[in-house]
Design a protein around this motif. Structure first.
Motif, PDB file in Angstrom:
ATOM      1  N   PRO A  78      12.456  11.624  -6.406  1.00 46.33           N
ATOM      2  CA  PRO A  78      12.309  10.185  -6.150  1.00 46.33           C
ATOM      3  C   PRO A  78      11.190   9.861  -5.160  1.00 46.33           C
ATOM      4  N   ASN A  79      10.881  10.780  -4.263  1.00 46.66           N
ATOM      5  CA  ASN A  79       9.805  10.518  -3.307  1.00 46.66           C
ATOM      6  C   ASN A  79       8.409  10.694  -3.898  1.00 46.66           C
ATOM      7  N   ASP A  80       8.335  11.347  -5.057  1.00 44.25           N
ATOM      8  CA  ASP A  80       7.021  11.538  -5.684  1.00 44.25           C
ATOM      9  C   ASP A  80       6.673  10.261  -6.431  1.00 44.25           C
ATOM     10  N   TYR A  81       5.751   9.476  -5.876  1.00 39.14           N
ATOM     11  CA  TYR A  81       5.474   8.167  -6.453  1.00 39.14           C
ATOM     12  C   TYR A  81       4.160   8.184  -7.208  1.00 39.14           C
ATOM     13  N   PHE A  82       3.983   7.205  -8.066  1.00 36.35           N
ATOM     14  CA  PHE A  82       2.711   6.988  -8.751  1.00 36.35           C
ATOM     15  C   PHE A  82       2.182   5.631  -8.313  1.00 36.35           C
ATOM     16  N   SER A  83       0.911   5.552  -8.179  1.00 36.54           N
ATOM     17  CA  SER A  83       0.318   4.284  -7.754  1.00 36.54           C
ATOM     18  C   SER A  83       0.288   3.317  -8.932  1.00 36.54           C
ATOM     19  N   LYS A  84       0.971   2.197  -8.766  1.00 40.08           N
ATOM     20  CA  LYS A  84       1.042   1.224  -9.865  1.00 40.08           C
ATOM     21  C   LYS A  84      -0.286   0.496 -10.006  1.00 40.08           C
TER      22      LYS A  84
ATOM     23  N   ILE B 198       0.850  -1.177   0.000  1.00 42.57           N
ATOM     24  CA  ILE B 198       0.000   0.000   0.000  1.00 42.57           C
ATOM     25  C   ILE B 198       0.892   1.235   0.000  1.00 42.57           C
ATOM     26  N   PRO B 199       0.547   2.209  -0.752  1.00 44.18           N
ATOM     27  CA  PRO B 199       1.444   3.362  -0.873  1.00 44.18           C
ATOM     28  C   PRO B 199       1.510   4.196   0.391  1.00 44.18           C
ATOM     29  N   VAL B 200       2.213   3.702   1.337  1.00 41.27           N
ATOM     30  CA  VAL B 200       2.431   4.499   2.546  1.00 41.27           C
ATOM     31  C   VAL B 200       3.852   5.005   2.490  1.00 41.27           C
ATOM     32  N   ARG B 201       4.017   6.248   2.695  1.00 43.53           N
ATOM     33  CA  ARG B 201       5.370   6.775   2.644  1.00 43.53           C
ATOM     34  C   ARG B 201       5.843   7.027   4.064  1.00 43.53           C
ATOM     35  N   SER B 202       7.015   6.624   4.319  1.00 40.39           N
ATOM     36  CA  SER B 202       7.539   6.845   5.660  1.00 40.39           C
ATOM     37  C   SER B 202       8.217   8.201   5.706  1.00 40.39           C
ATOM     38  N   SER B 203       7.433   9.195   5.487  1.00 45.57           N
ATOM     39  CA  SER B 203       8.032  10.523   5.402  1.00 45.57           C
ATOM     40  C   SER B 203       8.029  11.196   6.753  1.00 45.57           C
ATOM     41  N   ARG B 204       8.420  10.444   7.732  1.00 48.14           N
ATOM     42  CA  ARG B 204       8.509  11.050   9.048  1.00 48.14           C
ATOM     43  C   ARG B 204       9.732  11.940   9.097  1.00 48.14           C
ATOM     44  N   LEU B 205       9.701  12.823  10.026  1.00 49.85           N
ATOM     45  CA  LEU B 205      10.863  13.686  10.176  1.00 49.85           C
ATOM     46  C   LEU B 205      11.964  12.905  10.880  1.00 49.85           C
ATOM     47  N   PRO B 206      13.126  12.907  10.337  1.00 50.04           N
ATOM     48  CA  PRO B 206      14.232  12.225  10.995  1.00 50.04           C
ATOM     49  C   PRO B 206      14.741  13.078  12.148  1.00 50.04           C
ATOM     50  N   LEU B 207      13.896  13.314  13.118  1.00 50.66           N
ATOM     51  CA  LEU B 207      14.276  14.359  14.043  1.00 50.66           C
ATOM     52  C   LEU B 207      14.846  13.841  15.342  1.00 50.66           C
ATOM     53  N   LEU B 208      14.531  12.658  15.711  1.00 49.82           N
ATOM     54  CA  LEU B 208      15.057  12.183  16.975  1.00 49.82           C
ATOM     55  C   LEU B 208      15.831  10.903  16.733  1.00 49.82           C
ATOM     56  N   SER B 209      16.818  10.726  17.542  1.00 49.78           N
ATOM     57  CA  SER B 209      17.713   9.616  17.283  1.00 49.78           C
ATOM     58  C   SER B 209      16.993   8.273  17.355  1.00 49.78           C
ATOM     59  N   ASP B 210      15.975   8.184  18.181  1.00 48.11           N
ATOM     60  CA  ASP B 210      15.326   6.888  18.308  1.00 48.11           C
ATOM     61  C   ASP B 210      14.045   6.772  17.490  1.00 48.11           C
ATOM     62  N   ALA B 211      13.828   7.747  16.632  1.00 47.55           N
ATOM     63  CA  ALA B 211      12.637   7.682  15.791  1.00 47.55           C
ATOM     64  C   ALA B 211      12.856   6.634  14.712  1.00 47.55           C
ATOM     65  N   MET B 212      12.026   5.622  14.710  1.00 47.05           N
ATOM     66  CA  MET B 212      12.198   4.563  13.723  1.00 47.05           C
ATOM     67  C   MET B 212      11.382   4.886  12.496  1.00 47.05           C
ATOM     68  N   PRO B 213      11.891   4.532  11.334  1.00 48.15           N
ATOM     69  CA  PRO B 213      11.068   4.741  10.149  1.00 48.15           C
ATOM     70  C   PRO B 213       9.875   3.798  10.178  1.00 48.15           C
ATOM     71  N   ALA B 214       8.783   4.233   9.586  1.00 43.42           N
ATOM     72  CA  ALA B 214       7.576   3.407   9.615  1.00 43.42           C
ATOM     73  C   ALA B 214       7.651   2.368   8.522  1.00 43.42           C
ATOM     74  N   PRO B 215       7.786   1.126   8.854  1.00 42.85           N
ATOM     75  CA  PRO B 215       7.859   0.106   7.805  1.00 42.85           C
ATOM     76  C   PRO B 215       6.497  -0.082   7.162  1.00 42.85           C
ATOM     77  N   ALA B 216       6.487  -0.190   5.872  1.00 46.35           N
ATOM     78  CA  ALA B 216       5.231  -0.226   5.142  1.00 46.35           C
ATOM     79  C   ALA B 216       4.420  -1.477   5.469  1.00 46.35           C
ATOM     80  N   HIS B 217       5.117  -2.544   5.799  1.00 50.30           N
ATOM     81  CA  HIS B 217       4.377  -3.794   5.980  1.00 50.30           C
ATOM     82  C   HIS B 217       3.542  -3.801   7.261  1.00 50.30           C
TER      83      HIS B 217
END
Lengths: 550, 882
Positions: free
Chosen positions: A210-216, A2-21
């Motif tokens: 590169p972050n601008d995606y199209f839904s396949k 599902i087109p979820v983008r993990s565009s969280r702010l890399p602002l804190l050292s322990d902030a984990m990216p949101a895995p799409a799965h």
């Protein structure tokens, strides 16, 4: 996926990216209310729909209100204390390189290629950038060059109630516009190619980050709708040359219509079915520029804004609006809405500066809650997937809903003939315009593009200046312009000012650092998503065109 | 269109030339050249037409007329001395790195000094001297190297302490200085007036000068100049001289037959001030502060100060772009770093009042040296331009050399470093020039350390193996646009460190190259030598052999499959080229020359080979990748890969065979290495390059094969006393002077170019002798390394300069190669250099003022050669007499 983008702010050292799965789990995850989300929980991965519901219900909670409730300083202290257990306080301040990496994460530049050492286009190129406040960001941007007709298309799209509609519009609208502009023969050629399975003529050349995606997944569906549109255009063949203004209006209306139809018809594929519903039930504004030589058309639906940067003869910068906001502040727009509905509804139409007391923009794509009849809404939701049924928001019918549609996607189109003094165009979502006056935008971009020192060269002339005086002056100027050189992208530069400007109108690093290190739950209270495209014009070509015509 | 363009340019230069221009606003068009009647009409024909009335054009005209060529016309689009010449700072400075530049500057200085007396035109010549400051020890070393060169030229010069600097110039802040170089005879001139004086003298000698006449194009027929088209009609001529300064590139491209003159203009700023309260004395020395990137001279009691910033502003890239012209304004923000440097150097100037910031474009070339000589494509088309902001210093000497070149066919000095033919079309891309000059201009002030490479305009020509080699740690240098490997960084070494190895001392790649050399000596190495220039010459009959026999000094009538080392000599017996020629068949030859010979050698042969359609010459440089297998095990690798016997009986030295290597057929294998080590050159059609390289590396593994670079090659060839053309050999060096009689067949049954001169030398002896020096008391770790251009002293007297040097890992000593001359102790007259003269001296090499004892040798150490091959011994028989 599902087109979820993990565009969280890399602002804190322990902030984990949101895995799409993890996405399927999201709907089961209880979402804490905004006001209580002081403690940052990085296990909550918000999807488009639910995050919206939790955060900014149609902008129910306007930023300013929140800012007034929580005085920023206290809020910050509170936050820092709350986090003490996890990290040391000094981590809080981002270093300038960290700030830059956040600001530049989404920046994109395109330079119109030169032929034979010359650029014959009226556009030199553009810079664009986005800074998310929502997680994920709900703004979208698009830029493309028309390949079968002349001209370039650029647009910013501000989504609400999720990013699905903004995403769909950012993928699809330019195709609708391009098709509307195509001459009959080209349409025939394309249709014949599709018919016989030959290769299609390329219609658009996209300029994407590169972050601008199209839904396949949806491409086939979207393509079929588009094809139906051009088939109708072929049948309608008026024989007249296409008027850009008309083409823009037709394209906007047609796309919104298709979005609405697709949701009503549904799709056998359950994922697609859910997608088209999410698109239709969320909304998006659009501000699109079409540049062809000296002809600039702006088609605007909603409250994003297009602004022209004009350099006066004395070198100073001024701003010219090329769009009208479609919101409660626009008297004509309020007038229009009132005209379209019976007088009995006059009082309930616009409440608290919102359409039906809910929606800030008065025109938008999607948002079928403001377009469909109550029966239709109920029917679609009931026959729709569980996700839709479980969602409080979709089931909620606006109050005083008597004579739909209340909302349209029809754009207002403004045509402007470019002059040599028109140096650049800024397209931006309201996230920018909320924080900056257009006059400041014009000045900051203008000075950035020309370089401060070019704008006001020092000339000694007949004055008596000593070497020491000159040296002092130059050192001071150098210090002033050094901030300009940090950015290679005008849009980034503008965002830096929009987020980091202090009361003196200069970028304050501490403020910038604080604003960018806000956890995503808080960010939306202090700022909105910001999306900016700065198009730079080629004054030489524009001047030459003018002379030719004279 | 070209005419139009030059017209526009003339307006520009007018504007620059005429201070009243600013006041003449709208009437400009009507006052341009066409409106004013020309008093004298153009002649219909002339022997020489010179385009450009700046210092270069007038100097060429002056010297031509002095040498007796009077039928000369000089055309100037604006007015005389109105371009860069008018605006340049007027500093005559002899502190130059290259010997030929130093000689030009010295001659110019002497010429300008007597010019006023000769012509009656006031030139403003003032002998002020110059002080070059050093803020660092490295800079001081650089200055000391120059000082050594100046001293042996007879130009007074001394290294002084900061205190002495303060005595010479009261305003200088000396606190951050470590020393300085003082050249007392450097001077200031009014450059425009020098140019006018030269023009006046030329005019008196019969040269016709026409101002406000624009050259639009040059007429060429059959590769020769036949005339010049101007806005006032045509002039027929035999010679054309392009002295158009920063417009030379443009003018070169205006004709049907383009002449590539790679130069590009950059803006150059200098500051003028009002006089000081106590005006500076007129003879106060000019100050050059290279570390601050500035120069400061006296200007009417105030100062004139400019410099070479780190971020230059190139302009006129598009040539005819008028838009950039209005940018020629004062740009104070751009000047700020230089102003800071000025106030740091002379803090007392703070209160001095500014008069003007002058923006005067200067033209720069891709290698920081000026451009001189005849076009390789158009005979009779001469060029003198691209002065890299030293136009006044070089003007006199450059004009003299070019005039000699035209009149005598060759100049009186080796000007190869300045020759237009060192460039080809590959250096003529506008993008390349724009990028390169942005690097060159700051280099004017940068420290010139040994072995620096340009960073811009790279990766233009590459071998097909480039990526493979790069991935294996190759560090690259560039020659004639071709990327060549310097050495290979072994995995695990700190790369950043190595790239910053800019030092006058032992470089940090020392051990790396050492291990490559060791591998060449003991096992086998592969070096990509694809950059070398390769020609094929063939004919239907015997024309190829006959022509080559005439043009080359060695006997080429050898059995098919033999390789001959030979010189391509000029009439005086000097090396125009040094090459290896393989006889592929009775009627075709394969010729290998140094990389930078591509244009020169081509032009030389084209102009001399008979105009015969049955004789063809082709540049096949791009068709072959050349791999050099060096080392005792090369023979093993090759025989395993080819299943062919490679023993000396089957494949003697200096032999050439087409054979298969791996799967690839038709590989041209030659038993030569260019270093004196055993080994082979493989000329591989490029599509097979990767295959053959892979095969060689795979097969070579068991023999300990590794990659090597040019630094290893260089060390190997220098310790074996192998001279390289362009470095050791030039057009003024004969085979007799460098111990290469064995490469000359004086009696090959037919006449050849240079034969007479060589016969005479053989009879009368030589006046200089190529000698090898082994440094005795030199500590490789602690002492400054030799480079080239170091003075050689014999029994305490100067006898010549080195031409190249390298550390010999075998001898564990530094080896310098250079030429020894014999000057009469009283008269300074050059005498014949005998073997005894060489052998009976005590030698010293002067490295930046410090002298090191050296042992002179005329023949290489025979022990260094591992003779396996009959032919080797034959070839080296000449050496064995020692």
């Amino acid at each position: 996926a599902i087109p979820v983008r993990s565009s969280r702010l890399p602002l804190l050292s322990d902030a984990m990216p949101a895995p799409a799965h993890l996405f399927p789990l999201i709907r089961n995850c209880e979402i804490s209310r905004l006001c209580s989300t002081v403690c940052y929980c990085h296990h909550k991965h918000l999807c488009c729909l639910s995050s919206h519901f939790a955060h900014s219900h149609f902008r129910y909670a306007p930023q300013k209100k929140f800012v007034a409730l929580y005085r920023p300083k206290e809020n910050f202290n509170h936050f820092i204390h709350a986090r003490d257990y996890a990290s040391t306080p000094q981590r809080f301040y981002l270093t300038p390189p960290q700030v830059n990496s956040i600001l530049k994460a989404n920046e994109y530049s395109f330079k119109v290629p030169e032929f034979d050492g010359k650029n014959v286009s009226s556009v030199l190129g553009f810079d664009s950038n986005q800074l998310p406040a929502n997680a994920p960001i709900e703004d979208r941007r698009s830029a493309a060059t028309c390949l079968q007709t002349r001209g370039m298309l650029l647009g910013v799209f501000d989504g609400h109630a999720g990013c699905a509609c903004a995403q769909a519009v950012s993928e699809r609208l330019f195709y609708y516009i391009a098709v509307s502009l195509l001459p009959h023969e080209t349409l025939l050629e394309i249709e014949n190619a599709v018919e016989s399975g030959r290769a299609l003529l390329p219609i658009l050349q996209w300029h994407k980050h590169p972050n601008d995606y199209f839904s396949k997944e949806a491409s086939k569906l979207y393509f079929n709708s588009l094809r139906t549109y051009w088939q109708e255009l072929i049948d309608l063949n008026s024989g007249e040359t296409t008027d850009v203004k008309e083409a823009l209006i037709n394209a906007f209306k047609r796309l919104d219509n298709d979005i609405s139809l697709e949701a009503q018809v549904g799709d056998p594929n359950s994922f697609l079915n859910y997608l088209v519903l999410r698109v239709a039930f969320s909304g998006a504004t659009a501000c699109v520029a079409h540049v062809d030589g000296v002809d600039l058309h702006i088609a605007n639906t909603g409250d994003s804004r297009a602004m022209l940067g004009v350099q006066e003869e004395d070198g100073s910068w001024s701003a010219v609006n090329l769009s009208y906001d479609h919101n409660a502040q626009n008297e004509h727009e309020v007038e229009r809405v009132k005209m379209e509905h019976p007088k009995s509804e006059e009082k309930s139409l616009v409440k608290q500066d919102r359409l039906l007391g809910l929606l800030m923009p008065f025109r938008a794509f999607g948002d079928v809650k403001f377009k469909w009849s109550i029966e239709l809404q109920k029917r679609v939701i009931e026959s729709g997937p569980d996700q839709l049924n479980d969602n409080e928001y979709t089931k909620f019918i606006p109050p005083n809903y008597h004579t739909p549609p209340y909302l349209t996607a029809e754009p207002e189109v403004i045509h402007h003939r470019l002059r040599p003094q028109d140096k650049f165009l800024v397209l931006a979502t309201d996230g920018l315009w909320e924080t900056m006056h257009r006059q400041d935008v014009a000045r900051i971009v203008g000075e950035y593009l020309t370089g401060v020192h070019h704008q006001q060269p020092i000339a000694v002339g007949g004055y008596k200046v000593t070497l020491g005086q000159m040296h002092g002056l130059l050192t001071e100027r150098r210090a002033r312009i050094s901030s300009v050189f940090e950015d290679q992208n005008a849009a980034t530069h503008l965002i830096r000012h929009a987020v980091g400007n202090n009361e003196f109108g200069t970028v304050d690093h501490e403020r910038l650092s604080k604003m960018l290190s806000l956890p995503e739950e808080l960010a939306r209270m202090y700022r909105d998503d910001i999306t900016i495209i700065v198009v730079q014009f080629n004054s030489h070509v524009i001047g030459a065109c003018q002379n030719e015509e004279l | 269109a070209a005419g139009m363009f030059l017209r526009l340019l003339s307006d520009v230069r007018w504007r620059a030339a005429d201070p009243k221009w600013r006041r003449m606003t709208c009437s400009r068009r009507s006052t341009s050249s066409t409106a004013e009647p020309h008093p004298v009409s153009l002649p219909a024909q002339a022997r020489v037409v010179i385009c450009g009335g700046g210092i270069m054009g007038t100097s060429v005209a002056y010297h031509l007329s002095k040498m007796g060529w009077k039928d000369v016309v000089l055309l100037e689009q604006g007015r005389l001395a109105a371009g860069s010449t008018r605006f340049c700072a007027g500093i005559v400075s002899t502190a130059r790195h290259a010997s030929v530049e130093l000689k030009m500057a010295d001659y110019s200085n002497k010429l300008y000094q007597q010019l006023e007396q000769e012509t009656g035109v006031k030139t403003g010549y003032t002998r002020t001297g110059s002080v070059s400051l050093a803020q660092t020890q490295d800079r001081l070393i650089s200055l000391k190297r120059i000082a050594s060169s100046l001293n042996v030229m007879g130009i007074p010069c001394e290294i002084i302490t900061p205190k002495q600097v303060a005595q010479l110039h009261p305003l200088i802040n000396i606190h951050d200085l470590v020393g300085a170089m003082y050249v007392p005879e450097d001077a200031l001139v009014s450059s425009a007036n020098v140019s006018l004086a030269l023009a006046t003298a030329a005019s008196r000698n019969g040269v016709q000068i026409h101002e406000r006449t624009s050259v639009s194009h040059v007429l060429v027929q059959k590769g020769r100049v036949t005339g010049v088209g101007t806005d006032r009609g045509q002039i027929q001529c035999q010679y054309f001289v392009n002295c158009a300064g920063q417009w030379a590139y443009e003018l070169g491209h205006s004709g049907e037959e383009p002449v590539n003159i790679p130069l590009h203009a950059c803006e150059h700023f200098y500051l003028l001030t009002h006089p000081l309260k106590e005006p500076l004395a007129s003879n106060i020395p000019t100050v050059v502060d290279p570390d601050g990137r500035i120069y400061i001279r006296n200007w009417q009691g105030g100062i004139l100060s400019g410099g070479f910033e780190k971020n230059p502003k190139p302009l006129f890239t598009e040539g005819r772009n008028q838009l950039e012209i209005h940018n020629l304004q004062e740009d104070w923000d751009h000047f700020e770093p230089l102003l800071s440097a000025l106030l740091r150097r002379m803090p007392d100037l703070e209160a001095l009042q500014i008069m003007q910031l002058v923006n005067c474009p200067e033209s720069f070339t891709p290698d920081m040296r000026c451009i001189m000589g005849e076009s390789p494509t158009v005979q009779g088309y001469f060029v003198l331009a691209g002065m890299n902001s030293a136009g006044i210093s070089y003007g006199g000497g450059a004009g003299k050399y070019l005039a000699e070149w035209m009149v005598n066919g060759y100049p009186s000095e080796n000007v190869w470093p300045l020759d237009l033919k060192r460039f080809g079309t590959l250096q003529s891309s506008r993008t390349f020039l724009r990028h390169r000059v942005m690097e060159v201009m700051p280099l004017m002030c940068d420290l010139k350390v040994p072995r620096w490479d340009f960073q811009t305009g790279r990766q233009l020509r590459t071998s097909p193996l480039y990526d493979r080699l790069d991935a294996q740690g190759a560090r690259w240098m560039e020659k004639h646009g071709f990327e060549r490997v310097k050495y290979f960084v072994p995995p695990g070494r700190d790369l950043l460190d190595l790239d910053q190895s800019k030092t006058f001392y032992k470089p940090d790649w020392f051990d790396i190259v050492g291990s490559e050399v060791k591998c060449c000596k003991e096992a086998v190495c592969v070096i990509d030598m694809s950059s070398f220039t390769k020609f094929e010459i063939s004919s239907t009959g015997d024309q190829a052999l006959e022509s080559l026999q005439y043009l080359f000094s060695n006997d080429l009538d050898v059995p098919v499959g033999h390789v001959v080392h030979t010189g391509m000599l000029n009439e005086k017996g000097g090396y125009e080229n040094d090459c290896s020629i393989a006889r592929l068949s009775k009627r075709s030859f394969f010729m290998i020359s140094p990389t930078d010979q591509q244009v020169h050698c081509w032009a030389w042969l084209k102009n001399r080979l008979p105009d015969d359609s049955s004789l063809t010459m082709e540049d096949v440089t791009w068709k072959y990748t050349a791999l050099n297998l060096i080392g005792p095990r090369a023979v093993d690798v090759l025989s395993e890969l080819s299943y062919a016997p490679i023993t000396p009986e089957h494949f003697p030295s200096l032999f050439c065979k087409e054979m298969s290597v791996g799967y690839a057929n038709g590989i041209r294998v030659m038993s030569i290495t260019h270093t004196g080590e055993p080994g082979f050159m493989l000329y591989i059609p490029i599509e097979y390059a990767l295959h053959v390289y892979n095969e060689v590396m795979n097969m070579g593994q068991k023999y300990g094969i590794r990659n090597a670079g040019y630094y290893a090659l260089r060390s190997l060839r220098i310790e074996k006393f192998f001279a390289f053309w362009g470095q050791d050999l030039d057009a003024f060096t004969t085979p007799m002077e460098c111990g290469r009689e064995f490469q000359v067949k004086l009696e090959k049954g037919m006449e050849f170019v240079g034969q007479e001169a060589l016969l005479e030398q053989k009879q009368n002896g030589v006046y200089k002798r190529f000698t090898m020096f082994i440094l005795e008391d030199h500590d490789t770790d602690m002492d400054l390394w030799p480079w080239w251009g170091e003075p050689i002293y014999r029994n305490g007297r100067y006898v010549g300069k080195t031409t190249s040097s390298a550390y010999s890992y075998t001898l564990e000593r530094h080896v310098c190669l250079g030429f020894v001359q014999h000057f009469d102790e009283k008269t300074g007259e050059e005498l014949v250099v005998t073997t005894d003269f060489i052998n009976q001296g005590e030698y010293e090499i002067d490295i930046a003022g410090q002298r090191f004892q050296a042992k002179a040798k005329l023949y290489p150490f025979s022990s260094l050669f591992t003779h396996r091959r009959r032919k080797d011994e034959e070839e080296l028989s000449g050496y064995q007499r020692e």
